[in-house]
Design a protein around this motif. Sequence first.
Motif, PDB file in Angstrom:
ATOM      1  N   GLY A 142      -5.731  11.612  -7.556  1.00  0.00           N
ATOM      2  CA  GLY A 142      -4.280  11.414  -7.507  1.00  0.00           C
ATOM      3  C   GLY A 142      -3.693  11.329  -6.117  1.00  0.00           C
ATOM      4  O   GLY A 142      -2.486  11.178  -5.961  1.00  0.00           O
ATOM      5  N   THR A 143      -4.554  11.424  -5.099  1.00  0.00           N
ATOM      6  CA  THR A 143      -4.067  11.338  -3.713  1.00  0.00           C
ATOM      7  C   THR A 143      -4.557  10.062  -3.035  1.00  0.00           C
ATOM      8  O   THR A 143      -5.521   9.423  -3.470  1.00  0.00           O
ATOM      9  N   VAL A 144      -3.859   9.715  -1.963  1.00  0.00           N
ATOM     10  CA  VAL A 144      -4.296   8.658  -1.046  1.00  0.00           C
ATOM     11  C   VAL A 144      -4.450   9.310   0.322  1.00  0.00           C
ATOM     12  O   VAL A 144      -3.495   9.898   0.850  1.00  0.00           O
ATOM     13  N   SER A 145      -5.645   9.254   0.867  1.00  0.00           N
ATOM     14  CA  SER A 145      -5.857   9.814   2.205  1.00  0.00           C
ATOM     15  C   SER A 145      -5.658   8.722   3.251  1.00  0.00           C
ATOM     16  O   SER A 145      -5.979   7.557   3.022  1.00  0.00           O
ATOM     17  N   VAL A 146      -5.092   9.114   4.390  1.00  0.00           N
ATOM     18  CA  VAL A 146      -4.806   8.189   5.493  1.00  0.00           C
ATOM     19  C   VAL A 146      -5.690   8.562   6.672  1.00  0.00           C
ATOM     20  O   VAL A 146      -5.697   9.723   7.106  1.00  0.00           O
ATOM     21  N   TRP A 147      -6.440   7.572   7.185  1.00  0.00           N
ATOM     22  CA  TRP A 147      -7.422   7.810   8.251  1.00  0.00           C
ATOM     23  C   TRP A 147      -7.112   6.962   9.468  1.00  0.00           C
ATOM     24  O   TRP A 147      -6.585   5.858   9.352  1.00  0.00           O
ATOM     25  N   SER A 148      -7.475   7.468  10.638  1.00  0.00           N
ATOM     26  CA  SER A 148      -7.380   6.683  11.872  1.00  0.00           C
ATOM     27  C   SER A 148      -8.603   5.771  11.971  1.00  0.00           C
ATOM     28  O   SER A 148      -9.742   6.255  11.884  1.00  0.00           O
ATOM     29  N   LEU A 149      -8.371   4.472  12.157  1.00  0.00           N
ATOM     30  CA  LEU A 149      -9.484   3.538  12.346  1.00  0.00           C
ATOM     31  C   LEU A 149     -10.128   3.718  13.726  1.00  0.00           C
ATOM     32  O   LEU A 149     -11.267   3.328  13.942  1.00  0.00           O
ATOM     33  N   LYS A 150      -9.386   4.314  14.652  1.00  0.00           N
ATOM     34  CA  LYS A 150      -9.915   4.503  16.010  1.00  0.00           C
ATOM     35  C   LYS A 150     -10.828   5.724  16.097  1.00  0.00           C
ATOM     36  O   LYS A 150     -11.884   5.682  16.721  1.00  0.00           O
ATOM     37  N   ASP A 155      -2.521  11.830 -11.778  1.00  0.00           N
ATOM     38  CA  ASP A 155      -3.712  11.176 -12.316  1.00  0.00           C
ATOM     39  C   ASP A 155      -4.254  10.200 -11.273  1.00  0.00           C
ATOM     40  O   ASP A 155      -3.765  10.141 -10.152  1.00  0.00           O
ATOM     41  N   THR A 156      -5.224   9.412 -11.667  1.00  0.00           N
ATOM     42  CA  THR A 156      -5.914   8.484 -10.760  1.00  0.00           C
ATOM     43  C   THR A 156      -4.981   7.491 -10.065  1.00  0.00           C
ATOM     44  O   THR A 156      -4.093   6.918 -10.697  1.00  0.00           O
ATOM     45  N   VAL A 157      -5.213   7.269  -8.751  1.00  0.00           N
ATOM     46  CA  VAL A 157      -4.634   6.121  -8.040  1.00  0.00           C
ATOM     47  C   VAL A 157      -5.718   5.049  -8.031  1.00  0.00           C
ATOM     48  O   VAL A 157      -6.775   5.223  -7.418  1.00  0.00           O
ATOM     49  N   ARG A 158      -5.455   3.953  -8.729  1.00  0.00           N
ATOM     50  CA  ARG A 158      -6.501   2.969  -8.999  1.00  0.00           C
ATOM     51  C   ARG A 158      -6.547   1.828  -7.983  1.00  0.00           C
ATOM     52  O   ARG A 158      -7.606   1.281  -7.691  1.00  0.00           O
ATOM     53  N   CYS A 159      -5.384   1.423  -7.458  1.00  0.00           N
ATOM     54  CA  CYS A 159      -5.372   0.262  -6.563  1.00  0.00           C
ATOM     55  C   CYS A 159      -4.242   0.371  -5.540  1.00  0.00           C
ATOM     56  O   CYS A 159      -3.264   1.101  -5.743  1.00  0.00           O
ATOM     57  N   ILE A 160      -4.421  -0.366  -4.439  1.00  0.00           N
ATOM     58  CA  ILE A 160      -3.491  -0.351  -3.306  1.00  0.00           C
ATOM     59  C   ILE A 160      -3.129  -1.789  -2.940  1.00  0.00           C
ATOM     60  O   ILE A 160      -4.003  -2.663  -2.918  1.00  0.00           O
ATOM     61  N   ALA A 161      -1.853  -2.028  -2.640  1.00  0.00           N
ATOM     62  CA  ALA A 161      -1.438  -3.319  -2.068  1.00  0.00           C
ATOM     63  C   ALA A 161      -0.499  -3.049  -0.900  1.00  0.00           C
ATOM     64  O   ALA A 161       0.487  -2.325  -1.051  1.00  0.00           O
ATOM     65  N   VAL A 162      -0.830  -3.610   0.252  1.00  0.00           N
ATOM     66  CA  VAL A 162       0.005  -3.482   1.452  1.00  0.00           C
ATOM     67  C   VAL A 162       0.855  -4.743   1.574  1.00  0.00           C
ATOM     68  O   VAL A 162       0.346  -5.858   1.470  1.00  0.00           O
ATOM     69  N   SER A 163       2.169  -4.574   1.767  1.00  0.00           N
ATOM     70  CA  SER A 163       3.051  -5.746   1.874  1.00  0.00           C
ATOM     71  C   SER A 163       2.701  -6.553   3.118  1.00  0.00           C
ATOM     72  O   SER A 163       2.216  -6.001   4.116  1.00  0.00           O
TER      73      SER A 163
END
Length: 303
Positions: free
Chosen positions: A120-128, A141-149
Amino acid sequence: MISVKKTAELNGHSNPIFTLELSQKPGILFTGGNDKGLVEWSIKNYAFIKVMFPVPSSIYAIHCPEGYPLLFAGLRNGEVLVFDFVKQQLVSTFKHHQKPVFDIKSVSQKDELLVASEDGTVSVWSLKTLEVLHSIKVSDDTVRCIAVSPGEKQVAFGCRDNDVKIYDLEDYTFVKILKGHTMPVFSLQYAPEGNYLVSGSRDAQVKIWDALSYELVHSIPAHLFAVNCIAFHPVLPYFATASMDKSIKIWGADDFKLYKVISRERGYLSHALSINKIAWNDDQLISVGDDKKVMIWDIEFSD
Protein backbone atom coordinates in the motif's frame (compact mmCIF):
# COMPACT_ATOMS: atom_id res chain seq x y z
CA MET A 1 -6.59 2.36 -41.81
CA ILE A 2 -4.28 0.33 -39.61
CA SER A 3 -2.56 -2.79 -40.88
CA VAL A 4 -0.78 -5.27 -38.64
CA LYS A 5 1.92 -7.82 -39.39
CA LYS A 6 3.69 -10.06 -36.91
CA THR A 7 7.41 -9.60 -37.56
CA ALA A 8 8.90 -11.87 -34.94
CA GLU A 9 8.19 -14.23 -32.08
CA LEU A 10 10.89 -14.62 -29.44
CA ASN A 11 10.91 -17.85 -27.46
CA GLY A 12 13.08 -18.73 -24.49
CA HIS A 13 11.09 -18.07 -21.36
CA SER A 14 9.92 -21.27 -19.67
CA ASN A 15 7.18 -19.57 -17.63
CA PRO A 16 4.70 -16.67 -18.01
CA ILE A 17 6.22 -13.26 -18.84
CA PHE A 18 4.81 -10.47 -16.69
CA THR A 19 6.70 -7.40 -17.85
CA LEU A 20 8.97 -5.83 -20.47
CA GLU A 21 11.03 -2.66 -20.85
CA LEU A 22 12.98 -1.12 -23.72
CA SER A 23 16.56 -0.32 -22.82
CA GLN A 24 18.06 3.18 -22.89
CA LYS A 25 20.21 1.67 -25.68
CA PRO A 26 18.19 1.39 -28.93
CA GLY A 27 17.40 -2.10 -30.19
CA ILE A 28 17.50 -3.80 -26.79
CA LEU A 29 14.55 -5.26 -24.90
CA PHE A 30 14.37 -6.69 -21.38
CA THR A 31 11.73 -9.15 -20.20
CA GLY A 32 10.95 -10.77 -16.88
CA GLY A 33 8.39 -13.05 -15.34
CA ASN A 34 8.00 -16.27 -13.43
CA ASP A 35 11.49 -17.42 -14.49
CA LYS A 36 14.86 -17.57 -12.80
CA GLY A 37 16.33 -14.53 -14.54
CA LEU A 38 15.94 -11.22 -16.35
CA VAL A 39 16.38 -11.68 -20.11
CA GLU A 40 18.00 -9.38 -22.69
CA TRP A 41 16.90 -9.55 -26.35
CA SER A 42 17.96 -7.87 -29.59
CA ILE A 43 14.95 -6.44 -31.40
CA LYS A 44 17.20 -5.53 -34.32
CA ASN A 45 18.13 -9.17 -34.93
CA TYR A 46 15.10 -10.65 -33.15
CA ALA A 47 17.40 -12.80 -31.06
CA PHE A 48 18.08 -13.86 -27.49
CA ILE A 49 21.23 -12.18 -26.11
CA LYS A 50 21.61 -13.40 -22.55
CA VAL A 51 20.17 -13.81 -19.10
CA MET A 52 21.27 -10.57 -17.44
CA PHE A 53 21.17 -11.82 -13.86
CA PRO A 54 19.44 -14.49 -11.78
CA VAL A 55 16.51 -13.58 -9.53
CA PRO A 56 15.25 -15.20 -6.32
CA SER A 57 11.55 -14.70 -7.22
CA SER A 58 9.25 -13.59 -10.06
CA ILE A 59 9.87 -10.22 -11.77
CA TYR A 60 6.78 -7.99 -11.82
CA ALA A 61 8.35 -4.69 -12.95
CA ILE A 62 11.37 -3.50 -14.97
CA HIS A 63 12.42 0.13 -15.37
CA CYS A 64 15.31 1.80 -17.20
CA PRO A 65 15.43 5.52 -16.29
CA GLU A 66 16.59 7.97 -18.94
CA GLY A 67 20.03 9.45 -18.33
CA TYR A 68 21.22 6.68 -16.01
CA PRO A 69 23.10 3.46 -16.88
CA LEU A 70 20.79 1.53 -14.55
CA LEU A 71 18.07 -1.10 -14.71
CA PHE A 72 15.67 -1.72 -11.83
CA ALA A 73 13.80 -5.01 -11.42
CA GLY A 74 10.93 -5.23 -8.95
CA LEU A 75 10.35 -8.69 -7.51
CA ARG A 76 7.52 -10.67 -6.00
CA ASN A 77 9.46 -10.92 -2.71
CA GLY A 78 9.50 -7.11 -2.36
CA GLU A 79 13.12 -6.57 -3.39
CA VAL A 80 14.30 -4.24 -6.14
CA LEU A 81 17.51 -5.33 -7.88
CA VAL A 82 19.70 -2.59 -9.37
CA PHE A 83 21.91 -3.44 -12.37
CA ASP A 84 24.65 -1.07 -13.56
CA PHE A 85 25.35 -1.34 -17.33
CA VAL A 86 28.78 0.30 -17.01
CA LYS A 87 29.95 -2.12 -14.33
CA GLN A 88 27.92 -4.95 -15.87
CA GLN A 89 26.82 -6.14 -12.46
CA LEU A 90 24.18 -5.88 -9.78
CA VAL A 91 25.20 -2.94 -7.59
CA SER A 92 22.39 -2.79 -5.05
CA THR A 93 19.31 -4.54 -3.69
CA PHE A 94 16.53 -2.45 -2.18
CA LYS A 95 15.05 -4.42 0.71
CA HIS A 96 12.54 -1.76 1.75
CA HIS A 97 9.28 -3.54 0.84
CA GLN A 98 8.26 -6.88 2.35
CA LYS A 99 5.49 -7.51 -0.19
CA PRO A 100 5.55 -7.70 -4.03
CA VAL A 101 6.68 -4.68 -6.08
CA PHE A 102 4.25 -4.11 -8.97
CA ASP A 103 5.54 -1.00 -10.74
CA ILE A 104 8.60 1.26 -10.94
CA LYS A 105 8.79 4.69 -12.59
CA SER A 106 11.25 7.60 -12.46
CA VAL A 107 10.91 11.39 -12.17
CA SER A 108 13.78 12.70 -14.26
CA GLN A 109 13.60 16.35 -13.11
CA LYS A 110 14.05 15.25 -9.50
CA ASP A 111 16.38 12.28 -10.15
CA GLU A 112 13.97 10.14 -8.18
CA LEU A 113 12.59 6.64 -8.49
CA LEU A 114 9.09 5.57 -7.43
CA VAL A 115 8.42 1.99 -6.33
CA ALA A 116 4.83 0.74 -5.84
CA SER A 117 4.08 -2.24 -3.64
CA GLU A 118 1.39 -4.59 -2.42
CA ASP A 119 1.95 -3.11 1.05
CA GLY A 120 0.00 0.00 0.00
CA THR A 121 3.01 2.33 -0.03
CA VAL A 122 5.14 3.95 -2.71
CA SER A 123 8.78 4.38 -1.77
CA VAL A 124 10.78 7.28 -3.22
CA TRP A 125 14.50 6.74 -3.95
CA SER A 126 17.38 8.95 -5.05
CA LEU A 127 18.71 7.86 -8.44
CA LYS A 128 22.05 9.46 -7.54
CA THR A 129 22.66 7.78 -4.18
CA LEU A 130 20.23 4.81 -4.43
CA GLU A 131 18.99 5.66 -0.95
CA VAL A 132 15.37 5.80 0.16
CA LEU A 133 14.04 9.36 0.63
CA HIS A 134 10.36 8.95 1.54
CA SER A 135 7.58 6.44 1.87
CA ILE A 136 4.06 7.49 0.85
CA LYS A 137 1.10 5.62 2.35
CA VAL A 138 -1.19 5.62 -0.68
CA SER A 139 -3.67 2.86 0.13
CA ASP A 140 -4.69 0.26 2.68
CA ASP A 141 -4.30 -2.23 -0.17
CA THR A 142 -1.99 -2.84 -3.13
CA VAL A 143 -0.63 0.01 -5.29
CA ARG A 144 -0.61 -1.70 -8.67
CA CYS A 145 0.57 0.91 -11.19
CA ILE A 146 2.16 4.35 -11.54
CA ALA A 147 1.81 7.07 -14.20
CA VAL A 148 3.89 10.25 -14.15
CA SER A 149 2.37 13.24 -15.98
CA PRO A 150 4.37 14.48 -19.01
CA GLY A 151 5.31 17.74 -17.25
CA GLU A 152 6.21 15.78 -14.11
CA LYS A 153 3.90 17.92 -12.01
CA GLN A 154 1.72 15.06 -10.84
CA VAL A 155 1.74 11.31 -10.40
CA ALA A 156 -1.20 8.91 -10.51
CA PHE A 157 -1.36 5.61 -8.62
CA GLY A 158 -3.76 2.80 -9.55
CA CYS A 159 -4.88 0.77 -6.56
CA ARG A 160 -6.47 -2.54 -5.76
CA ASP A 161 -9.24 -0.71 -3.89
CA ASN A 162 -10.56 0.40 -7.35
CA ASP A 163 -9.33 4.01 -6.93
CA VAL A 164 -6.89 6.18 -8.87
CA LYS A 165 -5.05 8.52 -6.50
CA ILE A 166 -3.34 11.71 -7.68
CA TYR A 167 -0.38 13.24 -5.84
CA ASP A 168 1.66 16.40 -6.36
CA LEU A 169 5.19 15.52 -7.46
CA GLU A 170 6.81 18.56 -5.88
CA ASP A 171 6.20 17.47 -2.29
CA TYR A 172 4.16 14.24 -2.67
CA THR A 173 1.05 15.75 -1.14
CA PHE A 174 -2.29 14.11 -1.86
CA VAL A 175 -4.45 15.88 -4.48
CA LYS A 176 -7.48 13.80 -5.51
CA ILE A 177 -9.14 10.39 -5.64
CA LEU A 178 -10.71 9.37 -8.96
CA LYS A 179 -13.58 6.96 -8.39
CA GLY A 180 -15.24 5.11 -11.24
CA HIS A 181 -13.82 1.60 -11.57
CA THR A 182 -15.62 -1.26 -9.84
CA MET A 183 -12.55 -3.50 -9.60
CA PRO A 184 -8.76 -3.04 -9.06
CA VAL A 185 -6.93 -0.59 -11.36
CA PHE A 186 -4.21 -2.49 -13.25
CA SER A 187 -2.94 0.13 -15.73
CA LEU A 188 -2.52 3.90 -16.03
CA GLN A 189 -1.09 6.20 -18.68
CA TYR A 190 -1.14 9.95 -19.25
CA ALA A 191 -1.71 11.16 -22.81
CA PRO A 192 1.58 12.55 -24.23
CA GLU A 193 0.12 16.09 -24.24
CA GLY A 194 -0.79 15.68 -20.58
CA ASN A 195 -4.43 16.71 -21.08
CA TYR A 196 -5.94 13.46 -19.85
CA LEU A 197 -5.24 10.27 -17.93
CA VAL A 198 -6.32 6.80 -19.08
CA SER A 199 -6.99 4.02 -16.58
CA GLY A 200 -7.61 0.32 -17.17
CA SER A 201 -9.06 -2.09 -14.65
CA ARG A 202 -9.89 -5.65 -13.83
CA ASP A 203 -13.48 -4.57 -14.55
CA ALA A 204 -12.49 -4.59 -18.29
CA GLN A 205 -13.22 -0.86 -18.55
CA VAL A 206 -10.96 1.89 -19.89
CA LYS A 207 -11.73 5.29 -18.40
CA ILE A 208 -10.58 8.71 -19.66
CA TRP A 209 -10.09 11.40 -17.00
CA ASP A 210 -9.49 15.11 -17.56
CA ALA A 211 -6.05 15.78 -16.07
CA LEU A 212 -6.99 19.29 -14.92
CA SER A 213 -10.56 18.97 -13.63
CA TYR A 214 -10.25 15.22 -12.80
CA GLU A 215 -13.71 14.72 -14.31
CA LEU A 216 -14.51 11.42 -15.99
CA VAL A 217 -14.65 12.31 -19.70
CA HIS A 218 -15.31 8.93 -21.30
CA SER A 219 -15.82 5.32 -20.31
CA ILE A 220 -15.11 2.46 -22.72
CA PRO A 221 -16.20 -1.18 -22.21
CA ALA A 222 -12.87 -2.04 -23.78
CA HIS A 223 -12.28 -5.75 -23.17
CA LEU A 224 -13.90 -8.94 -21.87
CA PHE A 225 -11.48 -9.27 -18.95
CA ALA A 226 -8.85 -7.20 -17.10
CA VAL A 227 -7.05 -4.38 -18.93
CA ASN A 228 -3.43 -5.18 -18.03
CA CYS A 229 -1.59 -2.43 -19.89
CA ILE A 230 -2.12 0.87 -21.73
CA ALA A 231 0.52 2.30 -24.09
CA PHE A 232 0.36 5.52 -26.11
CA HIS A 233 2.02 5.65 -29.52
CA PRO A 234 5.08 7.94 -29.21
CA VAL A 235 3.96 10.44 -31.87
CA LEU A 236 0.64 9.46 -33.46
CA PRO A 237 -2.79 9.95 -31.82
CA TYR A 238 -3.37 6.32 -30.86
CA PHE A 239 -3.05 4.16 -27.79
CA ALA A 240 -3.05 0.39 -27.39
CA THR A 241 -4.54 -1.74 -24.64
CA ALA A 242 -3.62 -5.32 -23.70
CA SER A 243 -5.92 -7.65 -21.84
CA MET A 244 -6.35 -10.89 -19.99
CA ASP A 245 -8.86 -11.68 -22.80
CA LYS A 246 -5.82 -12.42 -25.09
CA SER A 247 -6.36 -9.38 -27.32
CA ILE A 248 -4.55 -6.13 -28.11
CA LYS A 249 -6.73 -3.23 -29.20
CA ILE A 250 -5.67 0.05 -30.83
CA TRP A 251 -7.79 3.12 -30.11
CA GLY A 252 -7.88 6.69 -31.34
CA ALA A 253 -6.35 8.98 -28.71
CA ASP A 254 -8.48 11.90 -29.93
CA ASP A 255 -11.85 10.22 -30.64
CA PHE A 256 -11.51 7.09 -28.39
CA LYS A 257 -12.80 4.89 -31.22
CA LEU A 258 -11.63 1.32 -31.72
CA TYR A 259 -9.46 0.98 -34.84
CA LYS A 260 -7.87 -2.46 -34.61
CA VAL A 261 -8.14 -5.73 -32.73
CA ILE A 262 -5.15 -8.09 -32.70
CA SER A 263 -6.31 -11.53 -31.57
CA ARG A 264 -6.58 -15.13 -32.69
CA GLU A 265 -10.29 -14.63 -33.32
CA ARG A 266 -9.38 -11.93 -35.83
CA GLY A 267 -6.99 -14.24 -37.67
CA TYR A 268 -3.68 -13.14 -36.16
CA LEU A 269 -1.17 -15.63 -34.74
CA SER A 270 -1.37 -13.80 -31.45
CA HIS A 271 -1.09 -14.81 -27.81
CA ALA A 272 -2.99 -17.87 -26.60
CA LEU A 273 -3.22 -16.62 -23.00
CA SER A 274 -3.34 -13.34 -21.06
CA ILE A 275 -1.32 -10.46 -22.57
CA ASN A 276 0.41 -8.80 -19.63
CA LYS A 277 2.45 -5.94 -21.04
CA ILE A 278 2.93 -3.98 -24.27
CA ALA A 279 5.32 -1.24 -25.41
CA TRP A 280 5.79 0.82 -28.55
CA ASN A 281 9.15 0.88 -30.33
CA ASP A 282 8.38 3.54 -32.97
CA ASP A 283 5.71 1.85 -35.13
CA GLN A 284 6.40 -1.56 -33.66
CA LEU A 285 4.31 -2.90 -30.82
CA ILE A 286 5.93 -5.47 -28.53
CA SER A 287 3.78 -7.77 -26.39
CA VAL A 288 4.44 -10.42 -23.73
CA GLY A 289 2.10 -12.82 -22.00
CA ASP A 290 1.30 -15.88 -19.97
CA ASP A 291 2.04 -18.08 -23.02
CA LYS A 292 5.79 -17.40 -22.44
CA LYS A 293 6.14 -15.60 -25.80
CA VAL A 294 7.49 -12.20 -26.84
CA MET A 295 5.76 -10.97 -30.02
CA ILE A 296 6.77 -8.06 -32.22
CA TRP A 297 4.13 -6.44 -34.42
CA ASP A 298 4.68 -3.97 -37.27
CA ILE A 299 1.80 -1.49 -37.20
CA GLU A 300 1.21 0.59 -40.33
CA PHE A 301 -0.98 3.68 -40.12
CA SER A 302 -2.47 5.11 -43.31
CA ASP A 303 -5.23 7.60 -44.17
